[in-house]
Design a protein around this motif. Structure first.
Motif: not given
Length: 342
Positions: A212-216, A218-226, A230-240
């Motif tokens: 979450v910290a990395l995503l915010l 990256a969006l703020q600084t224009g570091r879109y390659e990150l 940054a969009m990786q997740d372990r809390l909901h997506q793997p289960y769904r």
């Protein structure tokens, strides 16, 4: 009272994409796809509105008193002790229901916005902060990550503090667009949540907070390659993924075609890829990969909505001039208050 109340209100409410990967129940983005709600005083039965739904995507939505838009419209008027008028409601539905794009949130926010415009001539309208609290209360599951961006626009982070909902909005980069693939099947949010574990490991929680910290950042600084990491997740997506086995394959295809990152949109079934170029190539890759996996669906390329839900017009039996001021990309009205002399 009847002389100053509106006779018609029209509200436009944007679609939303919640979570954005790691921001489970806390991040949401408003998108330039809209449901339109038109309300006018009509008839003589305040308990049974006349509701017309336009658009094939609205098939199956209630046209009775339990309609979510009508329910939230009534909710605000009752809280303010304003009589509920007899209404005709026309709903133009462009957002698929049950597909992770905030269709229900548009009804909740739209109803509150319309009711707020209805009482504005009386000086009873409430600020958006209070509308947010009511929207979360009315939303199934009481989650703010869809209703907050629908109300405020842009990228919104939400949290609970001292028993209240707090939402911080930031402008989403104009350089990025959302490439959306929506399967022909919906995903039940309640069923999806039942798949989630009751507890998470420290490693998984730390993984997500770091992303979450990395995503915010990256969006703020224009570091879109990150964004991909940054969009990786372990809390909901793997289960769904149990409900959508081809999800990871389609996400990987989007990234391979040029997306910075991709994930499940909200509780699904839509997938969202963030990109700054190659938009049509990305959408084509998602659709082709889905088709090869036996999943049919539709696609869209959308920009972020920066302003949130808005009242398009209000017709009244007596015209009152409004004082408006622009702050950032939101419009705020200075309504007449009792004793203000206006």
């Amino acid at each position: 009272m009847a002389l100053v109340l509106p006779v018609a209100v029209t509200v436009l409410t944007p679609a939303t994409s919640a979570n954005l990967g790691p921001g489970f129940d806390s991040l949401g983005l408003a998108l330039q796809l809209y449901n339109r709600f038109e309300v006018e005083e009509w008839g003589d039965d305040s308990e049974h509105p006349n509701i017309e739904i336009i658009g094939a995507l609205g098939a199956g939505l209630s046209t009775g008193p339990d309609n979510m838009f009508f329910q939230t419209f009534v909710m605000l008027l009752q809280r303010l002790q304003v009589p509920v008028p007899s209404l005709r409601i026309r709903m133009t539905i462009n957002i698929p229901h049950g597909c992770g794009l905030g269709s229900s949130a548009t009804a909740v926010v739209g109803g509150l916005m319309a009711a707020n415009a209805w009482v504005r001539p009386l000086g009873l309208d409430v600020p958006r902060e209070e509308l947010l609290e009511l929207a979360v209360e009315a939303e199934a599951g009481n989650h703010p990550d869809n209703v907050a961006p629908a109300l405020l626009g842009g990228l919104v982070a939400t949290t609970h503090m001292d028993g209240k909902i707090h939402a911080i909005k930031t402008k989403f980069p104009n350089a990025l667009k959302a490439v959306i693939f929506t399967p022909a099947f919906p995903m039940d949010t309640v069923a999806g949540r039942k798949l989630l574990p009751a507890n998470y490991s420290k490693a998984d929680v730390t993984f997500n907070t770091g992303r979450v910290a990395l995503l915010l950042t990256a969006l703020q600084t224009g570091r879109y390659e990150l964004i991909g990491e940054a969009m990786q997740d372990r809390l909901h997506q793997p289960y769904r993924q149990v409900l959508f086995p081809a999800m990871t394959e389609i996400i990987n295809a989007a990234v391979a075609a040029g997306a910075h990152g991709a994930c499940l949109s909200g509780g699904g079934s839509s997938l969202i890829a963030l990109a700054s170029s190659h938009f049509h190539d990305i959408l084509s890759a998602m659709q082709q990969t889905a088709h090869a996996a036996g999943v049919e669906g539709t696609g869209m390329i959308l920009q972020a909505n920066q302003s949130g839900a808005r009242v398009l017009n209000t017709s009244r039996s007596r015209i009152r001039k409004e004082v408006s001021a622009r702050y950032g990309d939101q419009f705020y009205w200075s309504p007449a208050r009792p004793g203000s002399g206006r």
